[in-house]
Scaffold this active site. Sequence first.
Site, PDB file in Angstrom:
ATOM      1  N   GLY A  67       0.830  -1.206   0.000  1.00  0.00           N
ATOM      2  CA  GLY A  67       0.000   0.000   0.000  1.00  0.00           C
ATOM      3  C   GLY A  67       0.862   1.251   0.000  1.00  0.00           C
ATOM      4  CB  ALA A  72      12.802 -10.437   2.004  1.00  0.00           C
ATOM      5  CE1 TYR A  75      10.235 -16.507   7.121  1.00  0.00           C
ATOM      6  CE2 TYR A  75      11.053 -18.495   6.061  1.00  0.00           C
ATOM      7  CZ  TYR A  75      11.163 -17.144   6.301  1.00  0.00           C
ATOM      8  OH  TYR A  75      12.180 -16.422   5.736  1.00  0.00           O
TER       9      TYR A  75
END
Length: 310
Positions: free
Chosen positions: A102, A114, A145
Amino acid sequence: MRTVITGGAGFVGSHLCERFLAEGHEVVVVDNLLTGNLDNIDHLRSKKAFTFLLHNISEPIQIDGPVDNILHFASPASPADYLAHPIPTLKVGSLGTHNALGLAKAKDARILLASTSEVYGDPEVHPQREDYWGNVNPIGPRGCYDEAKRFAEAITMAYHRYHGVKTRIVRIFNTYGPRMRLNDGRVLPAFMGQVLRGEDLTVFGEGQQTRSFCYVTDLVDGIYRLLHCDFSEPVNIGNPVEITVLELAKEIIEMIPESKSKIIYNPLPQDDPKRRKPDITRAQTLLGWEPTIERADGLQRTLEYFRSVL
Ligand code: UDP
């Protein structure tokens, strides 16, 4: 150029700060210090071109003035860290990436996400190419993750396709070097801490699983090149020299000839990837990038760092 680095107080983030400052950028770090540490950026804080904002990027953010680049690196990243913080990990990969995108849209900035080799899970294709979709267990311990990063890639591509945001995705393979945390649970700091303290090295399983370790400045160079290249699909950045965990343990013991440390075997964690090695053809052809630091050299520099902080 004004560059926002989320997670800039972390291991990789702090090396990115150094590189972008050296390239003449103004750098704004956004970090909530969950796994990052102000010590990593202490030497940069007096610089005029450097600003630190204590903020959790999973909460909405406003930054005054123009922003040219955003590097979204905020996230727990070692298995021990994301197992200890599964919900902040899921939030920063999803809400945090949404907020960073955003900001990129509002500022008309380039944004580099990343991502990670963990999107390939326990891979059934070896070495891993960017067009492999992966083998991830969504409900396993690593799911928080892996799936957060897979979601992050998906929303990044959606912002690119739907809003035309200039996006980049780097899939980072195992990286090491100074400013890793000795206690982050990763194999390299674990083994180096153990050998420096004269303890035995804890190899998980039989140590036949493989990883491929990239020195941090090589990674940062790949990221710098990718940011400046007009390419929105993911790019692997990692060192393709593969080694078993057992071989790594032996190499680290041999770095201290007088060491009495031995190898002990502990249970293998659930869903631990058996093999990991990047196919870096895309980075080579697109970015003219490949790693330059040999493992022996990188390990020596890293051991010196850990010796200095122990
Ligand atoms: N590992 C190990 N001993 C340790 C820590 C890790 O044998 O004390 C192994 C782990 O099981 C994995 C590899 O080393 O196979 C790399 O683990 P790390 O936590 O560094 O990151 P991963 O590559 O799994 O994300």
